[in-house]
Structure formats: structure tokens, C-alpha cells
Design a protein around this motif. Structure first.
Motif, PDB file in Angstrom:
ATOM      1  N   ILE A  86       0.871  -1.186   0.000  1.00 52.76           N
ATOM      2  CA  ILE A  86       0.000   0.000   0.000  1.00 52.76           C
ATOM      3  C   ILE A  86       0.903   1.228   0.000  1.00 52.76           C
ATOM      4  O   ILE A  86       1.800   1.352   0.845  1.00 52.76           O
ATOM      5  N   HIS A  87       0.705   2.113  -0.965  1.00 53.38           N
ATOM      6  CA  HIS A  87       1.487   3.341  -1.022  1.00 53.38           C
ATOM      7  C   HIS A  87       0.529   4.514  -1.049  1.00 53.38           C
ATOM      8  O   HIS A  87      -0.380   4.556  -1.870  1.00 53.38           O
ATOM      9  N   ARG A  88       0.739   5.448  -0.155  1.00 52.31           N
ATOM     10  CA  ARG A  88      -0.154   6.611  -0.125  1.00 52.31           C
ATOM     11  C   ARG A  88       0.360   7.712  -1.051  1.00 52.31           C
ATOM     12  O   ARG A  88       1.561   7.819  -1.325  1.00 52.31           O
ATOM     13  N   VAL A  89      -0.568   8.533  -1.541  1.00 50.58           N
ATOM     14  CA  VAL A  89      -0.231   9.712  -2.334  1.00 50.58           C
ATOM     15  C   VAL A  89      -0.998  10.900  -1.756  1.00 50.58           C
ATOM     16  O   VAL A  89      -1.888  10.725  -0.932  1.00 50.58           O
ATOM     17  N   GLY A  90      -0.635  12.106  -2.195  1.00 47.45           N
ATOM     18  CA  GLY A  90      -1.259  13.305  -1.653  1.00 47.45           C
ATOM     19  C   GLY A  90      -0.391  13.887  -0.550  1.00 47.45           C
ATOM     20  O   GLY A  90       0.795  13.577  -0.451  1.00 47.45           O
TER      21      GLY A  90
END
Lengths: 152, 86
Positions: A80-84
Motif C-alpha cells: 500500500i502506497h499513499r499519495v497526496g
């Protein structure tokens, strides 16, 4: 195998439990959690903003996980990789690998992170007291990925 | 004449002032190297950011490729800085 790019935070315990709860063959889970630090290159960091290439990012992560599956015994895996925009202490990335034994889980987890760092299209922009700046790629990350080319 | 979609990310998106464009390429543009030369000819940030020796990466249809890659009509071409995720 679960591969996700999202803006929302994730629940580490729930993600790890999902890898073994329904599979009694799992004897080991190695999980890496990457976090936003409050300092980089000597400057204070107020926020970190992650940009990605929708479509290619998921595709690149799937290829990295496939390559890891070819090298080690993996029963399951979650990336899981977050963006923003994120603030210091917030998790950015989770790589968790479930295997029968720890050696495969440790090695596959480290491999996936090293390849993610150099092959998955994400870019970091950090806000410092002097303004915003794009984070430069590090040669040490290339070296970390390259060392897997001669072993496995 | 070949038409491709060009995508730019991160610092390059900011420097070029756009994240995407649909480009009709002249017939002499056959490879990514040719495309880069064609973009550099726009001058300004295009010439400086894509100059020889600058670090950037190339992808065609969402796979990273080298500058010798041959282009086809309808390709999605992305140009971006070295990645910094994780």
C-alpha cells in the motif's frame, strides 16, 4: 496479493492480520512501514506531497511483486502506497510479505522496497521553511536495488 | 503522421507548465531520441530540462524504456524525473 495506491491512511494491524488470519501455512510475516520524517537534508519538513503516475504505478508495483514471487516462497503480500499530502509521523508505505519461514519473508520484503524506490513512479515534494522543493533521487537507492541483481 | 499522448510528471510537469498534451509528430520522429530532439527544439525549459546529461526517465505505454525505443501511433509516452517514492 494486494497492491493499492491511495490517499487514505491504512491500518497496519488489520493489513498484517489479513495476510495470515485465513492461512495456517503462514509462519512469518515481514512488514516494512515507511514514515514521513520531520527533517531532510538538514531542513525541517512541514508536509510531504506524493505524486504518482496512475496506471503505471500499479503496473510497476505488480511487476516488482511478481519478480519477488519468482525468487522467494511468498504465500501472500500487501503493498500500500499513499499519495497526496502527509505530515511527519504519518505512514507513507507498507510492504508486508507472508511466507512459511522468515528468511523468504525478510528477503522478499526488502527486495520489494528496494525496487519500489527505484522503479515505481512516485515523486516526493517537501515543504520546508524556505519553500517547496522536489526531493532528488539518491544514488544509495540505486545501489540498494542493484545489489539484488547478483543474488536471490 | 503519428499522434501520441505525452505525459509529464513532478518537476517536469511544473517546468513545462502542463501535465499532458496530444502531439502530432513529424514523419522524421521515429524513436524516443527523435522525440526528445523535437521537444528540445521548442527551446526554453524544454531545451534545458531535456538537455543531454540531465536525469530523466522515459516510459512508453506505462513501461520504462530506453531512448532508443521506437514509437507507434497512439502511444502514451511519459517523461519524468528519477522516481523518489517509498
Amino acid at each position: 496479493m494486494k497492491i493499492q495506491v491511495q490517499t487514505a491512511p491504512f491500518d497496519l494491524n488489520a493489513e498484517v492480520a489479513a495476510l495470515y488470519a485465513a492461512n495456517p501455512k503462514v509462519g512469518a510475516v515481514a512488514a516494512f512501514l515507511g514514515l514521513v520524517r520531520d527533517v531532510n537534508e538538514g531542513d525541517g519538513i512541514a508536509t510531504l506531497t506524493l505524486e504518482h503516475y496512475p496506471g503505471m504505478t500499479e503496473r510497476a508495483l505488480a511487476k516488482i511483486v511478481d519478480e519477488a514471487k519468482g525468487r522467494w516462497d511468498m504465500l501472500d503480500c500487501t503493498v500500500i502506497h499513499r499519495v497526496g499530502e502527509m505530515k511527519p509521523t504519518e505512514p507513507i508505505v507498507l510492504v508486508a510479505v507472508a511466507s512459511g519461514h522468515r528468511q523468504d519473508a525478510f528477503a522478499a520484503c526488502e527486495f520489494i522496497m528496494d525496487y519500489l524506490k527505484t522503479r515505481a513512479p512516485f515523486w516526493k515534494k517537501e515543504a520546508t521553511p524556505d519553500g517547496e522543493r522536489w526531493v532528488e533521487a539518491r544514488e544509495s537507492d540505486d545501489a540498494a536495488a542493484a545489489r539484488w541483481q547478483n543474488k536471490g | 503522421m503519428m499522434r501520441v499522448t505525452l505525459l509529464y510528471f513532478a518537476r517536469l510537469r511544473e517546468q513545462f507548465g502542463t501535465g499532458s498534451e496530444s502531439a502530432a509528430l513529424p514523419s522524421e520522429v521515429k524513436t524516443l531520441n527523435d522525440l526528445l530532439a523535437w521537444l528540445r527544439a521548442r527551446g526554453g525549459n524544454w531545451a534545458s530540462e531535456l538537455a543531454e546529461g540531465r536525469a530523466f526517465r522515459l516510459a512508453v505505454n506505462q513501461d520504462m524504456v530506453g531512448p532508443e525505443a521506437v514509437l507507434n501511433d497512439g502511444d502514451e509516452v511519459a517523461i519524468f524525473p528519477p522516481v523518489t517514492g517509498g
